[in-house]
Design an enzyme around this catalytic site. Structure first.
Site, mmCIF file in Angstrom:
data_model
loop_
_atom_site.group_PDB
_atom_site.id
_atom_site.type_symbol
_atom_site.label_atom_id
_atom_site.label_comp_id
_atom_site.label_asym_id
_atom_site.label_seq_id
_atom_site.Cartn_x
_atom_site.Cartn_y
_atom_site.Cartn_z
ATOM 1 N N GLY A 44 -14.859 51.534 -23.723
ATOM 2 C CA GLY A 44 -13.949 52.618 -24.080
ATOM 3 C C GLY A 44 -13.630 53.628 -22.987
ATOM 4 N N GLU A 96 -18.081 59.104 -21.199
ATOM 5 C CA GLU A 96 -17.960 58.388 -22.477
ATOM 6 C C GLU A 96 -16.608 58.705 -23.111
ATOM 7 O OE1 GLU A 96 -18.372 56.133 -24.446
ATOM 8 O OE2 GLU A 96 -20.129 56.386 -25.737
ATOM 9 N N ASP A 100 -18.927 60.765 -31.721
ATOM 10 C CA ASP A 100 -18.661 60.660 -33.153
ATOM 11 C C ASP A 100 -19.906 61.191 -33.884
ATOM 12 O OD1 ASP A 100 -16.837 59.606 -35.204
ATOM 13 O OD2 ASP A 100 -18.285 58.020 -35.492
ATOM 14 N N THR A 104 -25.182 57.250 -30.646
ATOM 15 C CA THR A 104 -25.146 56.467 -29.410
ATOM 16 C C THR A 104 -25.518 57.328 -28.205
ATOM 17 O OG1 THR A 104 -23.306 55.243 -30.376
ATOM 18 C CG2 THR A 104 -23.719 54.905 -28.047
ATOM 19 N N LYS A 128 -15.194 64.168 -32.076
ATOM 20 C CA LYS A 128 -14.988 64.298 -33.529
ATOM 21 C C LYS A 128 -16.164 65.110 -34.076
ATOM 22 C CE LYS A 128 -12.714 59.869 -34.450
ATOM 23 N NZ LYS A 128 -12.882 58.547 -35.102
ATOM 24 N N ASP A 156 -10.081 51.437 -28.629
ATOM 25 C CA ASP A 156 -9.555 50.251 -29.299
ATOM 26 C C ASP A 156 -9.651 50.322 -30.814
ATOM 27 O OD1 ASP A 156 -12.428 49.967 -29.445
ATOM 28 O OD2 ASP A 156 -12.060 47.908 -30.071
ATOM 29 N N ARG A 162 -6.168 49.182 -26.096
ATOM 30 C CA ARG A 162 -6.884 49.905 -25.028
ATOM 31 C C ARG A 162 -5.956 50.300 -23.885
ATOM 32 N NH1 ARG A 162 -12.458 49.731 -25.875
ATOM 33 N NH2 ARG A 162 -13.289 47.851 -26.816
HETATM 34 P P1 IMP Z 1 -21.388 57.460 -32.368
HETATM 35 O O1 IMP Z 1 -21.187 58.822 -31.762
HETATM 36 O O2 IMP Z 1 -22.718 56.867 -32.074
HETATM 37 O O3 IMP Z 1 -21.112 57.459 -33.839
HETATM 38 O O4 IMP Z 1 -20.353 56.409 -31.788
HETATM 39 C C1 IMP Z 1 -19.404 56.694 -30.857
HETATM 40 C C2 IMP Z 1 -18.701 55.410 -30.493
HETATM 41 O O5 IMP Z 1 -17.960 54.923 -31.628
HETATM 42 C C3 IMP Z 1 -17.672 55.640 -29.417
HETATM 43 O O6 IMP Z 1 -18.225 55.456 -28.144
HETATM 44 C C4 IMP Z 1 -16.623 54.611 -29.748
HETATM 45 O O7 IMP Z 1 -16.940 53.392 -29.136
HETATM 46 C C5 IMP Z 1 -16.695 54.430 -31.234
HETATM 47 N N1 IMP Z 1 -15.634 55.199 -31.938
HETATM 48 C C6 IMP Z 1 -15.808 56.254 -32.761
HETATM 49 N N2 IMP Z 1 -14.637 56.716 -33.235
HETATM 50 C C7 IMP Z 1 -13.677 55.946 -32.669
HETATM 51 C C8 IMP Z 1 -12.221 55.940 -32.763
HETATM 52 O O8 IMP Z 1 -11.585 56.752 -33.452
HETATM 53 N N3 IMP Z 1 -11.593 54.979 -32.040
HETATM 54 C C9 IMP Z 1 -12.244 54.067 -31.274
HETATM 55 N N4 IMP Z 1 -13.591 54.053 -31.148
HETATM 56 C C10 IMP Z 1 -14.306 54.969 -31.838
HETATM 57 MG MG MG Z 2 -17.721 53.603 -26.872
#
Ligand code: IMP
Ligand code: MG
Length: 174
Positions: A44, A96, A100, A104, A128, A156, A162
């Site tokens: 990403g 990054e 979200d 991660t 977010k 994506d 992408r």
């Molecule tokens: P989290 O913060 O562990 O929940 O995950 C974050 C990852 O989820 C990001 O690095 C993206 O790969 C993926 N992700 C979360 N929201 C989106 C979106 O709206 N579009 C594309 N990928 C997303």
């Molecule tokens: Mg990602």
């Protein structure tokens, strides 16, 4: 081809401006001859990383990392370095695409700190914030966005979009 113009959230020009601002913020926090070990999270962040690092006027090493999560509700996270990337005593900048839940990023930072870098900073293009499950402070944030699925500029939907130069919405696949 979706997303349509009406679904665009952040136009190309606005992204470019903000990326330059982020590079200036990072420079301000880095000594003039301070070398940065930038770690781009694949896939990403490949576009954001390429633009950000080209705007950054500091000596920079670049590494890549892939992250695999076992499932949406699974906290198991696997990190795969595409090439060896030493970070001990280095000034690490994680790049990054989007923050979200924070699961991660939190797991990644924990893993990196165990390798004793001089410091670790994080640059994320999109935040977010309303989705956060784990408090995860990041130093540089491009844009705070609402809880909708975004694509383009590296991001994506099932590996599509992408390559779009702007960031837009698609129907939420979750
Ligand atoms: P989290 O913060 O562990 O929940 O995950 C974050 C990852 O989820 C990001 O690095 C993206 O790969 C993926 N992700 C979360 N929201 C989106 C979106 O709206 N579009 C594309 N990928 C997303
Ligand atoms: Mg990602």
């Amino acid at each position: 081809m979706r997303p349509l113009a009406s679904e665009i959230l952040i136009p190309e020009q606005r992204i470019a401006e903000r990326v330059r601002e982020l590079a200036l913020e990072i420079e301000r926090d880095t000594p003039p001859d301070g070398e940065i070990a930038a770690l781009i999270v694949l896939k990403g962040a490949f576009v954001f990383g390429a633009d950000l690092l080209r705007a950054l006027r500091r000596p920079t090493r670049v590494g890549f990392l892939e992250i695999h999560r076992q499932g949406d509700h699974e906290r198991e996270v696997e990190f795969i370095f595409t090439h060896p990337f030493p970070i001990e005593d280095r000034d690490v900048l994680v790049v990054e695409d989007i923050l979200d839940t924070g699961v991660t990023m939190t797991a990644l930072l924990e893993r990196l700190r165990a390798r004793r870098p001089a410091r670790v900073r994080t640059a994320v293009l999109l935040d977010k914030r309303c989705r956060r499950e784990i408090d995860c402070p990041v130093e540089y944030v491009g844009f705070e966005i609402p809880d909708r699925w975004v694509v383009g500029y590296g991001l994506d939907d099932d590996e599509r979009y992408r390559n779009l130069p702007a960031i837009g919405y698609v129907e939420d696949p979750r």
